[in-house]
Write a protein that holds these residues in place. Sequence first.
Motif, PDB file in Angstrom:
ATOM      1  N   ARG A  82       0.835  -1.209   0.000  1.00 37.19           N
ATOM      2  CA  ARG A  82       0.000   0.000   0.000  1.00 37.19           C
ATOM      3  C   ARG A  82       0.875   1.267   0.000  1.00 37.19           C
ATOM      4  O   ARG A  82       0.497   2.295   0.542  1.00 37.19           O
ATOM      5  N   LEU A  86      -0.508   5.123   0.955  1.00 34.83           N
ATOM      6  CA  LEU A  86      -0.039   5.848   2.129  1.00 34.83           C
ATOM      7  C   LEU A  86       0.664   7.147   1.740  1.00 34.83           C
ATOM      8  O   LEU A  86       0.564   8.152   2.448  1.00 34.83           O
ATOM      9  N   ILE A  89      -2.016   9.620   1.181  1.00 32.92           N
ATOM     10  CA  ILE A  89      -2.676   9.988   2.442  1.00 32.92           C
ATOM     11  C   ILE A  89      -1.844  10.992   3.233  1.00 32.92           C
ATOM     12  O   ILE A  89      -2.355  12.006   3.708  1.00 32.92           O
ATOM     13  N   SER A  93      -2.640  14.780   4.318  1.00 28.75           N
ATOM     14  CA  SER A  93      -2.714  15.114   5.744  1.00 28.75           C
ATOM     15  C   SER A  93      -1.876  16.344   6.069  1.00 28.75           C
ATOM     16  O   SER A  93      -2.331  17.256   6.761  1.00 28.75           O
ATOM     17  N   TYR A 109     -12.231  11.711   3.234  1.00 30.54           N
ATOM     18  CA  TYR A 109     -12.560  10.495   2.502  1.00 30.54           C
ATOM     19  C   TYR A 109     -12.628  10.784   1.006  1.00 30.54           C
ATOM     20  O   TYR A 109     -13.129  11.832   0.588  1.00 30.54           O
ATOM     21  N   ARG A 113      -8.138   7.565  -1.575  1.00 34.27           N
ATOM     22  CA  ARG A 113      -7.431   7.459  -0.299  1.00 34.27           C
ATOM     23  C   ARG A 113      -8.208   6.705   0.775  1.00 34.27           C
ATOM     24  O   ARG A 113      -7.675   6.442   1.847  1.00 34.27           O
ATOM     25  N   ASN A 116     -10.043   8.336   6.287  1.00 34.98           N
ATOM     26  CA  ASN A 116      -8.898   8.546   7.169  1.00 34.98           C
ATOM     27  C   ASN A 116      -9.263   9.438   8.346  1.00 34.98           C
ATOM     28  O   ASN A 116      -9.827  10.525   8.157  1.00 34.98           O
ATOM     29  N   ILE A 138      -2.643   8.237  11.938  1.00 37.47           N
ATOM     30  CA  ILE A 138      -3.704   8.115  10.947  1.00 37.47           C
ATOM     31  C   ILE A 138      -4.325   6.719  11.003  1.00 37.47           C
ATOM     32  O   ILE A 138      -3.619   5.709  10.895  1.00 37.47           O
ATOM     33  N   THR A 140      -6.719   4.408   8.915  1.00 39.71           N
ATOM     34  CA  THR A 140      -7.192   4.338   7.535  1.00 39.71           C
ATOM     35  C   THR A 140      -8.072   3.116   7.304  1.00 39.71           C
ATOM     36  O   THR A 140      -7.742   2.014   7.754  1.00 39.71           O
ATOM     37  N   ASP A 142      -9.232   1.319   4.035  1.00 42.24           N
ATOM     38  CA  ASP A 142      -9.014   1.283   2.587  1.00 42.24           C
ATOM     39  C   ASP A 142     -10.212   0.610   1.917  1.00 42.24           C
ATOM     40  O   ASP A 142     -10.220  -0.591   1.668  1.00 42.24           O
ATOM     41  N   SER A 149     -17.757   2.373   5.942  1.00 40.48           N
ATOM     42  CA  SER A 149     -16.572   2.941   6.588  1.00 40.48           C
ATOM     43  C   SER A 149     -16.965   3.957   7.650  1.00 40.48           C
ATOM     44  O   SER A 149     -16.417   3.972   8.760  1.00 40.48           O
TER      45      SER A 149
END
Length: 238
Positions: A82, A86, A89, A93, A109, A113, A116, A138, A140, A142, A149
């Motif tokens: 991943r 990442l 992400i 962030s 979201y 990504r 998160n 974080i 996450t 996925d 989610s």
Amino acid sequence: MGSMLISLSHFCDKHGPRILLVTQAAINGSTGDELLVPTYPTDSYCDSCLLHFPKSSASDIRSLKSNVGNQCFVSTQYSSIRYQLLTLIIRRSFSEETMIYDGMPLVFYDDTRGLNLVMGFKLNDDNARGNERRYCLIFTIDSKDHKASMELISANWSFITGGFDKMINYIRDSHRQQIQKKNDTANENGNFSLLGGTYLRGNKVKVPRNLAELTQDELLFVRLHKWNSFLLHTCMQS
């Protein structure tokens, strides 16, 4: 539901956003070997952005693997499966205008990504650019299933944010104690600065420093692995 993972990231003065540690759950019934990363050169890492596990007698440890219940969890410097996810992400962030690094949660979201939950924090350090170092924890998910989610995050909101709070407070308190020890020593030696409130330094060059060094805790990343594994396992059971 998609895969869940927890990462600790840092905005490095030299390299920008970098993952320090990512914890992932292995496939059910797996020993987790598929998540281990091969031996990798560390030339492109400075002390600030390098994962630091205590050295074994044989060689440097690059991964940690443990079981919670019958589920295996693995923590590594980066995720070989991943990596791109990442990277996207952490760039989001650290570039997010609303991130204020005071431990307040931020959620974003999208289909690329996933979902998160981010909590940023910073540590004062005269050896860093701007005299502070910035980090993010974080959580996450996925998955492209936004509804599922959000339901999982909502059901575990207090548990996840409370767990992140404990991690952040531990790091902050350990760092604060380390600074106090240095200030006390400097004061005893007559090098204390009443204006700055910190001990005087002759060398003002900014240098990279590892989080384990900033907290004086050689086991810090081992603790993070255990915390992350417990958080992920509990959320996976909900």
